[in-house]
Design a protein around this motif. Structure first.
Motif, PDB file in Angstrom:
ATOM      1  N   VAL A 135       4.073  -2.365   2.962  1.00  0.00           N
ATOM      2  CA  VAL A 135       5.342  -1.916   2.375  1.00  0.00           C
ATOM      3  C   VAL A 135       6.015  -3.064   1.637  1.00  0.00           C
ATOM      4  O   VAL A 135       6.565  -2.882   0.540  1.00  0.00           O
ATOM      5  CB  VAL A 135       6.271  -1.326   3.460  1.00  0.00           C
ATOM      6  CG1 VAL A 135       7.679  -1.102   2.913  1.00  0.00           C
ATOM      7  CG2 VAL A 135       5.696  -0.033   4.006  1.00  0.00           C
ATOM      8  N   ALA A 136       5.972  -4.267   2.193  1.00  0.00           N
ATOM      9  CA  ALA A 136       6.601  -5.432   1.553  1.00  0.00           C
ATOM     10  C   ALA A 136       5.935  -5.756   0.212  1.00  0.00           C
ATOM     11  O   ALA A 136       6.594  -6.256  -0.697  1.00  0.00           O
ATOM     12  CB  ALA A 136       6.536  -6.641   2.482  1.00  0.00           C
ATOM     13  N   ALA A 137       4.656  -5.447   0.087  1.00  0.00           N
ATOM     14  CA  ALA A 137       3.921  -5.759  -1.148  1.00  0.00           C
ATOM     15  C   ALA A 137       3.976  -4.628  -2.171  1.00  0.00           C
ATOM     16  O   ALA A 137       3.574  -4.818  -3.326  1.00  0.00           O
ATOM     17  CB  ALA A 137       2.469  -6.072  -0.821  1.00  0.00           C
ATOM     18  N   THR A 162       5.324  -1.858  -4.916  1.00  0.00           N
ATOM     19  CA  THR A 162       6.333  -1.812  -5.978  1.00  0.00           C
ATOM     20  C   THR A 162       7.266  -0.626  -5.722  1.00  0.00           C
ATOM     21  O   THR A 162       6.976   0.250  -4.904  1.00  0.00           O
ATOM     22  CB  THR A 162       5.663  -1.638  -7.350  1.00  0.00           C
ATOM     23  OG1 THR A 162       4.999  -0.362  -7.375  1.00  0.00           O
ATOM     24  CG2 THR A 162       4.666  -2.756  -7.635  1.00  0.00           C
ATOM     25  N   ARG A 163       8.373  -0.598  -6.420  1.00  0.00           N
ATOM     26  CA  ARG A 163       9.343   0.496  -6.257  1.00  0.00           C
ATOM     27  C   ARG A 163       8.704   1.864  -6.564  1.00  0.00           C
ATOM     28  O   ARG A 163       8.891   2.820  -5.800  1.00  0.00           O
ATOM     29  CB  ARG A 163      10.548   0.242  -7.175  1.00  0.00           C
ATOM     30  CG  ARG A 163      11.618   1.300  -7.080  1.00  0.00           C
ATOM     31  CD  ARG A 163      12.492   1.084  -5.860  1.00  0.00           C
ATOM     32  NE  ARG A 163      12.248   2.124  -4.883  1.00  0.00           N
ATOM     33  CZ  ARG A 163      12.627   2.081  -3.615  1.00  0.00           C
ATOM     34  NH1 ARG A 163      13.250   1.032  -3.140  1.00  0.00           N
ATOM     35  NH2 ARG A 163      12.405   3.051  -2.799  1.00  0.00           N
ATOM     36  N   VAL A 177       4.016  -2.731   7.743  1.00  0.00           N
ATOM     37  CA  VAL A 177       5.171  -3.475   7.224  1.00  0.00           C
ATOM     38  C   VAL A 177       4.727  -4.420   6.102  1.00  0.00           C
ATOM     39  O   VAL A 177       5.409  -4.544   5.079  1.00  0.00           O
ATOM     40  CB  VAL A 177       5.863  -4.252   8.364  1.00  0.00           C
ATOM     41  CG1 VAL A 177       6.972  -5.147   7.825  1.00  0.00           C
ATOM     42  CG2 VAL A 177       6.415  -3.293   9.402  1.00  0.00           C
ATOM     43  N   ALA A 178       3.588  -5.075   6.281  1.00  0.00           N
ATOM     44  CA  ALA A 178       3.093  -6.000   5.256  1.00  0.00           C
ATOM     45  C   ALA A 178       2.753  -5.260   3.957  1.00  0.00           C
ATOM     46  O   ALA A 178       3.040  -5.749   2.863  1.00  0.00           O
ATOM     47  CB  ALA A 178       1.867  -6.740   5.771  1.00  0.00           C
TER      48      ALA A 178
END
Length: 78
Positions: free
Chosen positions: A52-54, A56-57, A49-50
């Motif tokens: 994925v949060a960091a 870019t698109r 999750v961490a």
């Protein structure tokens, strides 16, 4: 000499190249289908999750495309 070159390049050389290529192709062993090879050498990407949060698109799109290909070709489950 000119007639010999014309004979070589006009008729014999292309035919001998074709025959040589066919002979070599006959000796080749079949290769596994590309999908099977890809599935054997790759596995699903499951970032935390961490991570994925960091991301870019474009990075998210790449991981989703990669996992989508694995789902279609290899039967990966989400």
């Amino acid at each position: 000499m000119g007639k010999a070159l014309m004979l070589l390049f006009g008729g014999l050389l292309p035919k001998s190249l074709l025959l040589g290529g066919l002979l070599l192709a006959g000796c080749a062993t079949p290769v596994s289908p590309a999908r099977q090879v890809w599935c054997e050498h790759n596995q699903q990407r499951r970032p935390s999750v961490a991570v994925v949060a960091a991301m870019t698109r474009p990075e998210l799109d790449e991981v989703n495309a990669y996992n989508g290909k694995g789902a279609r070709w290899c039967g990966w489950k989400p």
